[in-house]
Motif scaffolding. Structure first.
Motif, PDB file in Angstrom:
ATOM      1  N   GLY A   1      -3.957   9.199 -10.085  1.00  0.00           N
ATOM      2  CA  GLY A   1      -5.254   8.757  -9.599  1.00  0.00           C
ATOM      3  C   GLY A   1      -6.068   9.789  -8.850  1.00  0.00           C
ATOM      4  O   GLY A   1      -7.071   9.454  -8.257  1.00  0.00           O
ATOM      5  N   GLY A   2      -5.669  11.039  -8.862  1.00  0.00           N
ATOM      6  CA  GLY A   2      -6.362  12.041  -8.076  1.00  0.00           C
ATOM      7  C   GLY A   2      -7.782  12.312  -8.512  1.00  0.00           C
ATOM      8  O   GLY A   2      -8.638  12.630  -7.714  1.00  0.00           O
ATOM      9  N   LEU A   3      -8.056  12.202  -9.813  1.00  0.00           N
ATOM     10  CA  LEU A   3      -9.408  12.441 -10.273  1.00  0.00           C
ATOM     11  C   LEU A   3     -10.208  11.154 -10.308  1.00  0.00           C
ATOM     12  O   LEU A   3     -11.418  11.189 -10.426  1.00  0.00           O
ATOM     13  N   GLY A   4      -9.550  10.023 -10.191  1.00  0.00           N
ATOM     14  CA  GLY A   4     -10.244   8.745 -10.155  1.00  0.00           C
ATOM     15  C   GLY A   4     -10.714   8.315 -11.529  1.00  0.00           C
ATOM     16  O   GLY A   4     -10.352   8.890 -12.539  1.00  0.00           O
TER      17      GLY A   4
ATOM     18  N   GLY B   1     -16.884   4.571 -10.528  1.00  0.00           N
ATOM     19  CA  GLY B   1     -17.480   4.754  -9.213  1.00  0.00           C
ATOM     20  C   GLY B   1     -16.462   4.685  -8.102  1.00  0.00           C
ATOM     21  O   GLY B   1     -16.814   4.753  -6.934  1.00  0.00           O
ATOM     22  N   GLY B   2     -15.189   4.558  -8.456  1.00  0.00           N
ATOM     23  CA  GLY B   2     -14.148   4.514  -7.445  1.00  0.00           C
ATOM     24  C   GLY B   2     -13.892   5.880  -6.861  1.00  0.00           C
ATOM     25  O   GLY B   2     -14.646   6.818  -7.071  1.00  0.00           O
ATOM     26  N   GLY B   3     -12.796   6.006  -6.131  1.00  0.00           N
ATOM     27  CA  GLY B   3     -12.460   7.288  -5.540  1.00  0.00           C
ATOM     28  C   GLY B   3     -12.118   8.305  -6.605  1.00  0.00           C
ATOM     29  O   GLY B   3     -11.858   7.984  -7.742  1.00  0.00           O
ATOM     30  N   GLY B   4     -12.134   9.539  -6.239  1.00  0.00           N
ATOM     31  CA  GLY B   4     -11.796  10.606  -7.157  1.00  0.00           C
ATOM     32  C   GLY B   4     -13.018  11.309  -7.689  1.00  0.00           C
ATOM     33  O   GLY B   4     -14.160  10.913  -7.460  1.00  0.00           O
ATOM     34  N   PHE B   5     -12.768  12.393  -8.399  1.00  0.00           N
ATOM     35  CA  PHE B   5     -13.849  13.227  -8.908  1.00  0.00           C
ATOM     36  C   PHE B   5     -14.723  12.492  -9.911  1.00  0.00           C
ATOM     37  O   PHE B   5     -15.953  12.648  -9.902  1.00  0.00           O
ATOM     38  N   ALA B   6     -14.129  11.699 -10.778  1.00  0.00           N
ATOM     39  CA  ALA B   6     -14.926  10.950 -11.747  1.00  0.00           C
ATOM     40  C   ALA B   6     -15.890  10.007 -11.030  1.00  0.00           C
ATOM     41  O   ALA B   6     -17.025   9.820 -11.468  1.00  0.00           O
TER      42      ALA B   6
END
Length: 130
Positions: free
Chosen positions: A100-103, A107-112
């Motif tokens: 889940g680091g990039l998300g 619109g949630g957390g992470g780079f995406a």
């Protein structure tokens, strides 16, 4: 002729040292510096496969985490460079730490999520939108 420069052990060691220093100082980096470090990691991705897991991928993930937590420091150009670096390395939004680091792009957390937020805001250049 001859072997490619990337095959020389000194090149891998120089890159390991440079990106290691960049990762160590990433929390203080500007958006531009983080994007440039990610670009360097992505450029080496196909040429120096032995560094992918230990140096290149962690550098890319650190840069995306910086964008996630300090998104105001990244202008549209920096985000585009970072997104391009991820694409060159073929890292998908679910490739981050623990999946889940990039998300995700919802619109949630992470780079995406950072990218989705910028796209939804509209605009161009230095402001909040892309």
């Amino acid at each position: 002729g001859g072997a490619p420069l990337a095959a020389a052990p000194v090149v891998a060691e120089a890159l390991r040292a440079a990106l290691g220093k960049a990762r160590h100082d990433m929390h203080r980096a500007s958006g531009r510096d983080a994007a440039m470090a990610a670009g360097a990691a992505a450029a080496a991705w196909s040429a120096i496969e032995s560094l992918r897991a230990t140096v290149l991928r962690p550098c890319l993930l650190d840069a995306t985490q910086l964008a996630r937590f300090r998104r105001e420091d990244f202008n549209a150009h920096d985000l585009a460079i970072l997104a391009g670096a991820l694409a060159r390395a073929e890292l998908a939004p679910d490739d981050g730490p623990a999946g889940g680091g990039l998300g995700d792009a919802s619109g949630g957390g992470g780079f995406a999520g950072v990218l989705a937020e910028r796209l939804a805001a509209g605009g161009s250049g230095e402001g909040p939108g892309l």
